[in-house]
Design a protein around this motif. Sequence first.
Motif, PDB file in Angstrom:
ATOM      1  N   THR A  86      44.340 -58.552 -10.453  1.00 10.66           N
ATOM      2  CA  THR A  86      43.577 -57.383 -10.011  1.00 10.66           C
ATOM      3  C   THR A  86      42.171 -57.892 -10.274  1.00 10.66           C
ATOM      4  O   THR A  86      41.989 -58.550 -11.378  1.00 10.66           O
ATOM      5  CB  THR A  86      43.793 -56.053 -10.564  1.00 10.66           C
ATOM      6  N   LEU A  87      41.089 -57.663  -9.307  1.00 17.01           N
ATOM      7  CA  LEU A  87      39.727 -57.634  -9.869  1.00 17.01           C
ATOM      8  C   LEU A  87      39.557 -56.637 -10.518  1.00 17.01           C
ATOM      9  O   LEU A  87      39.962 -55.390 -10.326  1.00 17.01           O
ATOM     10  CB  LEU A  87      39.010 -57.894  -8.642  1.00 17.01           C
ATOM     11  N   VAL A  88      38.725 -56.767 -11.805  1.00 17.07           N
ATOM     12  CA  VAL A  88      38.011 -55.520 -12.288  1.00 17.07           C
ATOM     13  C   VAL A  88      36.447 -55.898 -12.492  1.00 17.07           C
ATOM     14  O   VAL A  88      36.066 -56.887 -12.938  1.00 17.07           O
ATOM     15  CB  VAL A  88      38.684 -54.974 -13.728  1.00 17.07           C
ATOM     16  N   GLY A  89      35.829 -54.743 -12.233  1.00 16.00           N
ATOM     17  CA  GLY A  89      34.070 -54.843 -12.373  1.00 16.00           C
ATOM     18  C   GLY A  89      33.541 -55.751 -11.284  1.00 16.00           C
ATOM     19  O   GLY A  89      32.185 -56.439 -11.764  1.00 16.00           O
ATOM     20  N   HIS A  90      34.321 -55.770 -10.115  1.00 17.94           N
ATOM     21  CA  HIS A  90      33.310 -56.589  -9.094  1.00 17.94           C
ATOM     22  C   HIS A  90      31.946 -55.771  -8.997  1.00 17.94           C
ATOM     23  O   HIS A  90      32.037 -54.622  -9.134  1.00 17.94           O
ATOM     24  CB  HIS A  90      33.976 -56.333  -7.876  1.00 17.94           C
ATOM     25  N   SER A  91      31.113 -56.434  -8.835  1.00 19.98           N
ATOM     26  CA  SER A  91      29.494 -56.091  -8.770  1.00 19.98           C
ATOM     27  C   SER A  91      29.594 -54.790  -7.636  1.00 19.98           C
ATOM     28  O   SER A  91      28.461 -53.791  -7.826  1.00 19.98           O
ATOM     29  CB  SER A  91      28.436 -57.029  -8.491  1.00 19.98           C
ATOM     30  N   GLU A  92      30.260 -54.836  -6.565  1.00 24.37           N
ATOM     31  CA  GLU A  92      30.233 -53.845  -5.446  1.00 24.37           C
ATOM     32  C   GLU A  92      30.852 -52.501  -6.182  1.00 24.37           C
ATOM     33  O   GLU A  92      30.267 -51.459  -5.749  1.00 24.37           O
ATOM     34  CB  GLU A  92      30.829 -54.214  -4.210  1.00 24.37           C
ATOM     35  N   ARG A  93      31.861 -52.811  -6.943  1.00 21.40           N
ATOM     36  CA  ARG A  93      32.455 -51.677  -7.697  1.00 21.40           C
ATOM     37  C   ARG A  93      31.470 -51.179  -8.767  1.00 21.40           C
ATOM     38  O   ARG A  93      31.241 -49.602  -8.920  1.00 21.40           O
ATOM     39  CB  ARG A  93      33.760 -51.970  -8.349  1.00 21.40           C
ATOM     40  N   ARG A  94      30.770 -51.917  -9.433  1.00 22.04           N
ATOM     41  CA  ARG A  94      29.832 -51.346 -10.582  1.00 22.04           C
ATOM     42  C   ARG A  94      28.576 -50.736  -9.666  1.00 22.04           C
ATOM     43  O   ARG A  94      28.181 -49.545 -10.333  1.00 22.04           O
ATOM     44  CB  ARG A  94      29.190 -52.557 -11.012  1.00 22.04           C
ATOM     45  N   ALA A  95      27.996 -51.390  -8.700  1.00 25.43           N
ATOM     46  CA  ALA A  95      26.978 -50.807  -7.929  1.00 25.43           C
ATOM     47  C   ALA A  95      26.830 -49.676  -7.142  1.00 25.43           C
ATOM     48  O   ALA A  95      26.341 -48.616  -7.252  1.00 25.43           O
ATOM     49  CB  ALA A  95      26.089 -51.889  -7.386  1.00 25.43           C
ATOM     50  N   ILE A  96      28.274 -49.835  -6.160  1.00 28.35           N
ATOM     51  CA  ILE A  96      28.333 -48.654  -5.251  1.00 28.35           C
ATOM     52  C   ILE A  96      29.023 -47.737  -5.882  1.00 28.35           C
ATOM     53  O   ILE A  96      28.741 -46.520  -5.595  1.00 28.35           O
ATOM     54  CB  ILE A  96      29.200 -49.158  -3.796  1.00 28.35           C
ATOM     55  N   ILE A 117      47.279 -59.312 -14.204  1.00 32.21           N
ATOM     56  CA  ILE A 117      46.362 -59.962 -14.884  1.00 32.21           C
ATOM     57  C   ILE A 117      45.020 -59.653 -14.209  1.00 32.21           C
ATOM     58  O   ILE A 117      44.728 -59.956 -12.973  1.00 32.21           O
ATOM     59  CB  ILE A 117      46.847 -61.546 -14.473  1.00 32.21           C
ATOM     60  N   PRO A 118      44.068 -59.158 -15.237  1.00 31.37           N
ATOM     61  CA  PRO A 118      42.823 -58.816 -14.529  1.00 31.37           C
ATOM     62  C   PRO A 118      42.078 -60.254 -14.394  1.00 31.37           C
ATOM     63  O   PRO A 118      41.848 -60.997 -15.375  1.00 31.37           O
ATOM     64  CB  PRO A 118      42.130 -58.005 -15.762  1.00 31.37           C
ATOM     65  N   ILE A 119      41.206 -60.031 -13.295  1.00 32.36           N
ATOM     66  CA  ILE A 119      39.974 -61.168 -13.160  1.00 32.36           C
ATOM     67  C   ILE A 119      38.765 -60.228 -13.370  1.00 32.36           C
ATOM     68  O   ILE A 119      38.436 -59.288 -12.464  1.00 32.36           O
ATOM     69  CB  ILE A 119      40.026 -61.866 -11.679  1.00 32.36           C
ATOM     70  N   LEU A 120      38.065 -60.549 -14.679  1.00 29.91           N
ATOM     71  CA  LEU A 120      37.185 -59.809 -15.055  1.00 29.91           C
ATOM     72  C   LEU A 120      35.664 -60.239 -14.386  1.00 29.91           C
ATOM     73  O   LEU A 120      35.376 -61.450 -14.707  1.00 29.91           O
ATOM     74  CB  LEU A 120      37.031 -59.605 -16.457  1.00 29.91           C
ATOM     75  N   CYS A 121      35.027 -59.483 -13.291  1.00 26.42           N
ATOM     76  CA  CYS A 121      33.759 -59.909 -12.841  1.00 26.42           C
ATOM     77  C   CYS A 121      32.753 -59.448 -13.570  1.00 26.42           C
ATOM     78  O   CYS A 121      32.313 -58.534 -13.870  1.00 26.42           O
ATOM     79  CB  CYS A 121      33.456 -59.340 -11.269  1.00 26.42           C
ATOM     80  N   VAL A 122      31.855 -60.501 -13.811  1.00 26.26           N
ATOM     81  CA  VAL A 122      30.564 -60.481 -14.610  1.00 26.26           C
ATOM     82  C   VAL A 122      29.515 -61.237 -13.695  1.00 26.26           C
ATOM     83  O   VAL A 122      29.489 -61.924 -13.172  1.00 26.26           O
ATOM     84  CB  VAL A 122      30.588 -60.935 -16.075  1.00 26.26           C
TER      85      VAL A 122
END
Length: 246
Positions: A86-96, A117-122
Motif C-alpha cells: 500500500t502507498l502511505v502518505g502520498h502527497s495528494e493524500r497529505r494535501a487534499i 508492505i507500506p511504501i512511505l511517500c515523502v
Amino acid sequence: MATRTQIVAGNWKMNGSKSLIKEIAQAVAQKKNNAEVIIFPPAMLIEQAVSEGLSVGTQTVSEYEKGAFTGEIQALLAKELGATFTLVGHSERRAIYGESDNDVANKFAHAQASGLIPILCVGETEEERESNQTETVVARQLEAVIEKVGIAALANSVVAYEPVWAIGTGKTASPEQAQAVHKFIRNLLSEKDQQVASGLRILYGGSVNEENSESLFAQADIDGGLIGGASLKPQSFLAICNSAKG
Ligand code: PEP
C-alpha cells in the motif's frame, strides 16, 4: 553494499479501467529484466489486477481495522483480495485529504500489522525547496514513522521520495538532485541502523517518463520509481520497466 532489486511502481490515482488492467498486464509480461513491478490501481480493480498476474497495492489504507468508516479502504480486505503493498502518505493524500505525519505513521503501522508492505511517500513542496527546507521536511516525515514503529520496521517497507513540485507537473528532479535527497535519506537511516538503511529500496517519483527513467534509475541510491501519468500508457510503462536495473 546490499543488493537491492529495483522496483517500478505505477500509481494510477483515480484513473484506469478494466480494459487498461488487461493492457498493462500484457505489457508488463514483456518486461526484459528482473525488476519488480507493482500496480496501484483504484481499489475496485485490485481483484482483477491480481487475477491478471500483477503484483498489486492500494493507493492508501485506513489506519483502523474495521467499523464505521464509510468509504475507507480496509487493509485486511485488500490483503484478502490479493494486494501485497500500500502507498502511505502520498502527497495528494497529505494535501487534499489533510493527512498529517501522525496519520501517515498510523497507516504505516496498521498496514504492516495487517500484512501489507507500506511504501512511505515523502517529499517537499516547491516553496520548501526554495527555502532550503527539503532535508528538514523529509527528515520530519520519516521520523514521524520511525518514532511510531521503530527503525527495524522499515526493513519491511519501501520509501518513495517524491518532490511535490515534480508530481504531475512535467518538472522532474535532475538525477543529481534526486540522488542527493536519496543519499540524505539513506544516511539519516544509517545513523539509526546501517543494515536497514543499506537494504531499503528508495524510489524516486515525479514526472518520470521513458526519456528520463534510465538516468534516474542509474543513480547509486535510487532503487526504481513511482510512476503516475506514464503508468497509464502501457508502452511507456513497459519502456520505464525495462530501463530499471535488475
Ligand atoms: C505520483 O503520482 O506518485 C507521481 C509521481 O505522478 P507523476 O509521475 O504523474 O508525476
